[in-house]
Design an enzyme around this catalytic site. Structure first.
Site, PDB file in Angstrom:
ATOM      1  CB  CYS A 191     -50.021  37.158  55.643  1.00 37.77           C
ATOM      2  SG  CYS A 191     -51.648  37.055  54.859  1.00 37.77           S
ATOM      3  N   GLY A 248     -50.447  37.619  59.657  1.00 35.93           N
ATOM      4  CA  GLY A 248     -49.107  37.047  59.671  1.00 35.93           C
ATOM      5  C   GLY A 248     -48.031  37.997  59.185  1.00 35.93           C
ATOM      6  N   GLY A 277     -54.921  37.377  57.470  1.00 27.85           N
ATOM      7  CA  GLY A 277     -54.084  38.532  57.183  1.00 27.85           C
ATOM      8  C   GLY A 277     -53.140  39.039  58.242  1.00 27.85           C
TER       9      GLY A 277
END
EC number: 1.7.1.7
Length: 347
Positions: free
Chosen positions: A186, A183, A181
């Protein structure tokens, strides 16, 4: 249900505490690392920064450029066998030593990966990549590909906790990819409520991996060279970058004209853009867990690479580490509430 009370930290929550140093110049700092991998006992030497296996980052062109800096590229899994054959036939075998062949966990992925690896003995690295590395199916696939490819170095992920790092290493991974999570494109943490602050994940997972003779990759969450340095300081052996390397000439992303200025499309690999392109759309039983953004076109990636590596070298001089390997031993993080003075905007 249970609640863990320990506070977990991201890169924005800490800074390095400077320490006395005998280094006179950043040029005295070596960023080259040498690793011997657990399951193959093969060695690799280079700068342990990896371009992410995203189709708008991990391209053949990116691999060629980053190899000139002794960095690695996890080439995305959506190239055809014919495209791989052309790349391998036109590329120096020494460069292929800085390339990872990415794969999913389907039977088709398994077959295709073995066909790609058969093209050259210089292709030594496999990147087994799924969003959720906690599934039993993933562990079983890892064991299968380890048995089929006993002489290849396997990177597998993603996970964020020590016990799963240990499970993956014992199941055949040489290197474990850490991050759920963090990124820039993301949205897993928003869509699912699942995740782990990246710096704490790196610190805890590195401890678990190193105890078994494995390595980890900090994957995601880096927004600037200082974050890359913090990942290394926290114990990451490698750092994987997506957004920081996006929108460059080598990326192969779609260029869009906005008011006369060039922008490049960048999206997460669980986004609707990626699923529309590679899977025929978002399946009715799932949600998109990524976003699509337009980034200003940034030209050749080599300038960005020099900025990133220069920042990490500077970190090393501030804490007295003459080699990247020493950085984590020289690291003391301090908890902070602020990172920078933004009165004239962000860097």
């Amino acid at each position: 249900m249970r609640i863990e009370e320990d506070l977990k930290l991201g890169f924005k929550d800490v800074l390095f505490r400077p320490k006395r140093s005998t280094l006179k110049s950043r040029s005295q700092v070596s960023l080259t690392r040498q690793f011997t991998f657990k399951h193959t006992q093969t060695q690799w030497q280079g700068v342990p920064v990896i371009a992410a296996n995203m189709d708008t980052v991990g391209s053949f062109a990116m691999a060629r450029t980053l190899a000139s800096f002794e960095m690695m590229t996890a080439v995305h899994k959506h190239y055809s066998l014919a495209q791989w054959q052309t790349f391998v036939s036109e590329t120096d075998p020494a460069l292929l030593g800085h390339v990872m062949v990415s794969t999913g966990t389907s039977e088709d992925d398994f077959t295709k990966t073995r066909q790609i690896l058969a093209m050259s003995s210089a292709l030594r690295f496999i990147c087994v990549d799924v969003a959720n590395g906690y599934s039993q199916h993933f562990v079983e696939f890892l064991r299968k590909i380890r048995e089929a490819c006993p002489n290849h170095v396997i990177l597998a992920g993603n996970v964020v906790t020590g016990e799963m790092v240990e499970e993956l290493i014992l199941s055949g991974a040489d290197i474990v990819k850490v991050g759920i999570g963090p990124g820039s494109v993301c949205t897993t943490r928003v869509k699912t409520g699942v995740g782990y602050p990246q710096l704490s994940a790196i610190i805890e997972c590195a401890d678990a991996a190193h105890g078994l003779g494995g390595q980890i990759v900090g994957d995601g969450g880096c927004t600037c060279p200082g974050d890359v340095a913090k990942a290394f300081g926290g114990g990451a052996d490698f750092v994987m970058l997506g957004g920081m390397l996006a929108a460059h000439e080598e990326c192969g992303g779609e260029i869009v004209d906005v008011d006369g200025e060039p922008f490049m499309k960048f999206y997460g690999m669980s986004s609707s853009s990626a699923m529309d392109k590679h899977a025929g759309g978002v399946a009715e039983y799932r949600a998109s867990e990524g976003k699509t953004v337009l980034l200003p076109y940034r030209g050749p990636v080599e300038n960005t690479v020099r900025d990133i590596l220069g920042g990490v070298r500077s970190t090393c001089t501030y804490v007295g580490a003459s080699q990247l390997k020493e950085l984590t031993k020289r690291t003391t993080f301090i908890r902070v509430r602020e990172q920078e003075n933004n009165v004239y905007g962000k860097e």
